[in-house]
Scaffold this motif. Structure first.
Motif, short mmCIF file in Angstrom:
data_model
loop_
_atom_site.label_atom_id
_atom_site.label_comp_id
_atom_site.label_asym_id
_atom_site.label_seq_id
_atom_site.Cartn_x
_atom_site.Cartn_y
_atom_site.Cartn_z
N GLU A 70 37.74 51.70 58.29
CA GLU A 70 38.72 50.68 58.57
C GLU A 70 38.99 49.44 57.45
OE1 GLU A 70 41.16 50.70 60.73
OE2 GLU A 70 40.35 52.59 61.98
N ALA A 71 37.83 49.19 56.92
CA ALA A 71 37.77 48.09 56.02
C ALA A 71 38.62 48.40 54.72
CB ALA A 71 36.38 47.74 55.68
N GLN A 72 38.91 49.75 54.56
CA GLN A 72 39.37 50.19 53.18
C GLN A 72 40.81 50.40 53.09
OE1 GLN A 72 36.35 53.17 52.38
NE2 GLN A 72 35.10 51.70 51.16
N ARG A 73 41.62 50.07 54.38
CA ARG A 73 42.93 50.61 54.52
C ARG A 73 44.13 49.49 54.19
NH1 ARG A 73 42.31 54.49 60.30
NH2 ARG A 73 40.63 55.50 59.40
N ALA A 74 43.80 48.74 53.21
CA ALA A 74 45.05 47.87 52.66
C ALA A 74 45.75 48.87 51.91
CB ALA A 74 44.33 46.66 52.06
N LEU A 133 36.29 44.88 52.21
CA LEU A 133 37.39 43.99 53.12
C LEU A 133 38.18 43.36 51.97
CD1 LEU A 133 35.52 42.69 56.18
CD2 LEU A 133 37.45 44.06 55.94
N LYS A 134 37.40 43.02 50.91
CA LYS A 134 38.40 42.25 49.79
C LYS A 134 39.23 43.03 49.33
CE LYS A 134 37.53 39.84 45.44
NZ LYS A 134 36.43 39.60 44.26
N SER A 135 40.65 42.30 49.11
CA SER A 135 41.79 43.19 48.58
C SER A 135 42.70 42.25 47.43
CB SER A 135 42.63 43.78 49.64
OG SER A 135 43.23 42.94 50.54
N VAL A 136 41.99 40.98 47.45
CA VAL A 136 42.89 39.92 46.53
C VAL A 136 41.79 39.46 45.76
CG1 VAL A 136 44.69 39.46 48.42
CG2 VAL A 136 42.43 38.23 48.46
N MET A 137 42.27 38.58 44.73
CA MET A 137 41.36 37.73 43.68
C MET A 137 40.57 36.70 44.56
SD MET A 137 41.38 39.72 41.45
CE MET A 137 40.81 38.82 40.06
N VAL A 138 39.51 36.16 44.16
CA VAL A 138 38.76 35.10 44.73
C VAL A 138 39.47 33.78 44.08
CG1 VAL A 138 36.67 33.89 44.65
CG2 VAL A 138 36.46 36.18 44.77
N SER A 151 56.80 43.10 45.16
CA SER A 151 55.99 43.23 46.25
C SER A 151 54.37 43.28 45.85
CB SER A 151 56.10 44.63 47.03
OG SER A 151 57.55 44.41 47.72
N PRO A 152 53.42 43.01 46.82
CA PRO A 152 52.03 42.93 46.25
C PRO A 152 51.34 44.48 46.24
CG PRO A 152 52.27 41.95 48.19
CD PRO A 152 53.60 41.97 47.80
N ILE A 153 50.58 44.60 45.43
CA ILE A 153 49.80 45.77 45.54
C ILE A 153 48.24 45.24 45.80
CG2 ILE A 153 48.92 47.96 44.32
CD1 ILE A 153 51.75 47.97 42.96
N PHE A 154 47.50 45.95 46.26
CA PHE A 154 46.08 45.16 46.60
C PHE A 154 45.11 45.90 45.85
CE2 PHE A 154 48.26 44.69 50.52
CZ PHE A 154 48.35 43.16 50.78
N HIS A 155 44.06 45.01 45.64
CA HIS A 155 42.77 45.18 44.71
C HIS A 155 41.91 46.24 45.65
CE1 HIS A 155 43.78 42.36 41.23
NE2 HIS A 155 44.59 41.91 42.15
N PHE A 156 40.66 46.51 45.05
CA PHE A 156 39.85 47.56 45.46
C PHE A 156 38.40 47.51 44.85
CE2 PHE A 156 37.66 51.70 45.51
CZ PHE A 156 37.10 51.79 46.91
N LEU A 157 37.40 46.79 45.44
CA LEU A 157 36.02 46.86 44.96
C LEU A 157 35.91 46.11 43.79
CD1 LEU A 157 34.40 49.90 45.79
CD2 LEU A 157 34.18 47.98 47.09
N ASN A 158 36.81 45.04 43.55
CA ASN A 158 36.59 43.79 42.60
C ASN A 158 37.06 44.50 41.09
OD1 ASN A 158 35.28 41.71 43.92
ND2 ASN A 158 33.31 42.74 43.68
#
Length: 390
Positions: A70-74, A133-138, A151-158
């Motif tokens: 579930e944490a990977q569904r952005a 869970l992280k999908s954006v920049m710090v 429109s935003p496209i999300f990040h994955f695993l840094n």
């Protein structure tokens, strides 16, 4: 001469500007990745924008693509975390990396400043550790990827390496020898480092010891390679896919067990051929039943089980507390215990001088626009790593 020798950013200065490039975008769980034009914003403070030259697909990418966690569904999202490339530009405050450096991105960063990074007891990083869970920049909580309409496209695993250009935190970029072959160095972003490091850093495999590896994908075979280099005398590979055995012999596996061909539990078989169990076992399958077999396959009194597989199930460990009184231990391993920025350059050097053999891990090569074919090869168990090139 490799692809990097033909890359120059001097004639076209893109620093500070958005770049339009091709990326493989995940639009939903299990859907084919879509090759499309995306906008990649300039790097902000303590960020780096990379031109990716080589990337490959790991089982973690496969799990995220399937939506198993579930944490990977952005969505939409750009997956990918094994890659190598060259620095296109750097943001404010970045001093250890410059334009034109050859680098590998890492999903498990090292900031160098947090409590964990200052400790010699761990390779964890409180700020840039692996976080599905992280999908954006710090820096500002926003993405650096967007569609043509903004429109935003999300990040994955840094990392998000399924893109010709990507932006990552500088803590997740490792500068390597300019003579290093980048197509091979991409393997150090995850699989090979995770497996070899588990044998070297976490288990500290000793010469003459015995090892059992459950799951012979790229990570499991990297464990075998690491154990071979350390001088293990018996390396047992356990897998239900017999095609993995031929490759396993090349990286040092001495015996093979197919659980489907046994009439007894695997741990009993291993106990019978090792005088009571192996010194070290490695669970690389992400399966709780396999984890229990791996734990019981180690020798009472000192056996150590290293957990490497990703377990998306909410089920808890299949162990009774009293079983730990037999002297067996179990420990988890993230990124093979390696501190990425400070230790991977040395690992790259060892690969360059032949201590580790990376050639066996690249089983296929395809152009980037064939990424869905590469994904299917992994789904079908036909590849270890399919190297994709732009």
């Amino acid at each position: 001469m490799d692809a990097v020798d033909h890359i120059s950013f001097e004639s076209t200065d893109t620093a500070g500007k958005s770049i339009t490039c091709k990326a493989a975008v995940a639009r939903g769980p299990g859907q084919p990745l879509v090759i499309e034009d995306v906008q990649v914003a300039p790097p902000q403070k303590m960020e780096v924008r990379l031109k990716i030259l080589f990337t490959s697909i790991c089982h973690t990418d496969l799990s995220a693509w399937k939506g198993e966690n579930e944490a990977q569904r952005a969505y939409p999202r750009i997956l990918g975390h094994e890659a190598a490339g060259i620095v296109e530009s750097v943001g404010e405050g970045v001093e250890d990396i410059k334009k034109g450096d050859r680098v590998i991105p890492i999903f498990h960063g090292e900031c160098g400043n947090c409590t964990c990074c200052r400790s010699r007891k761990t390779n964890l990083c409180q700020k840039f550790g692996v976080n599905p869970l992280k999908s954006v920049m710090v820096n500002d909580g926003k993405t650096r990827f967007s569609t043509k309409d903004g429109s935003p496209i999300f990040h994955f695993l840094n990392t998000s390496t399924f893109s010709e250009y990507t932006v990552v935190d500088s803590a997740c970029v490792v500068k390597i020898d300019p003579e290093a072959p980048l197509e091979k160095m991409s393997l150090l972003s995850c699989g090979v480092s995770t497996g070899v490091g588990a044998a070297w850093n976490v288990a500290n495999v000793q010469p003459g010891s015995s090892v059992a590896i459950f799951g012979l994908g790229a990570v499991g075979l990297a464990v075998a390679e690491g154990a071979r280099v350390r001088g293990a005398s018996k390396i047992i590979g356990v897998d239900i896919n017999p095609t993995k055995f031929a490759k396993g012999k090349v990286v040092g596996i001495t015996e093979f067990i197919n659980p489907e061909e046994l009439e007894v539990p695997v741990h009993e078989k291993i106990g019978a051929i090792t005088e009571g169990g192996v010194d070290y076992s490695f669970e690389c399958a992400g399966n709780l039943e396999v984890l229990r077999e791996a734990f019981l396959s180690t020798h009472m009194g000192w056996g150590l089980t290293v957990l490497l597989g990703i377990h998306p199930s909410p089920m808890l460990l299949p162990l009774h507390p009293m079983e730990l009184f037999d002297g067996r231990q179990i420990v988890g391993s993230i990124f093979g215990g390696f501190r990425g920025k400070t230790q991977l350059p040395d690992l790259a050097e060892q690969c360059m001088c032949g201590t580790l053999n990376l050639d066996e891990f690249i089983t296929h090569q395809l152009p980037f626009d064939k990424i869905n074919e590469a994904l299917q090869l992994l789904v079908d168990g036909k590849s270890l790593r399919c190297l994709l090139h732009f």
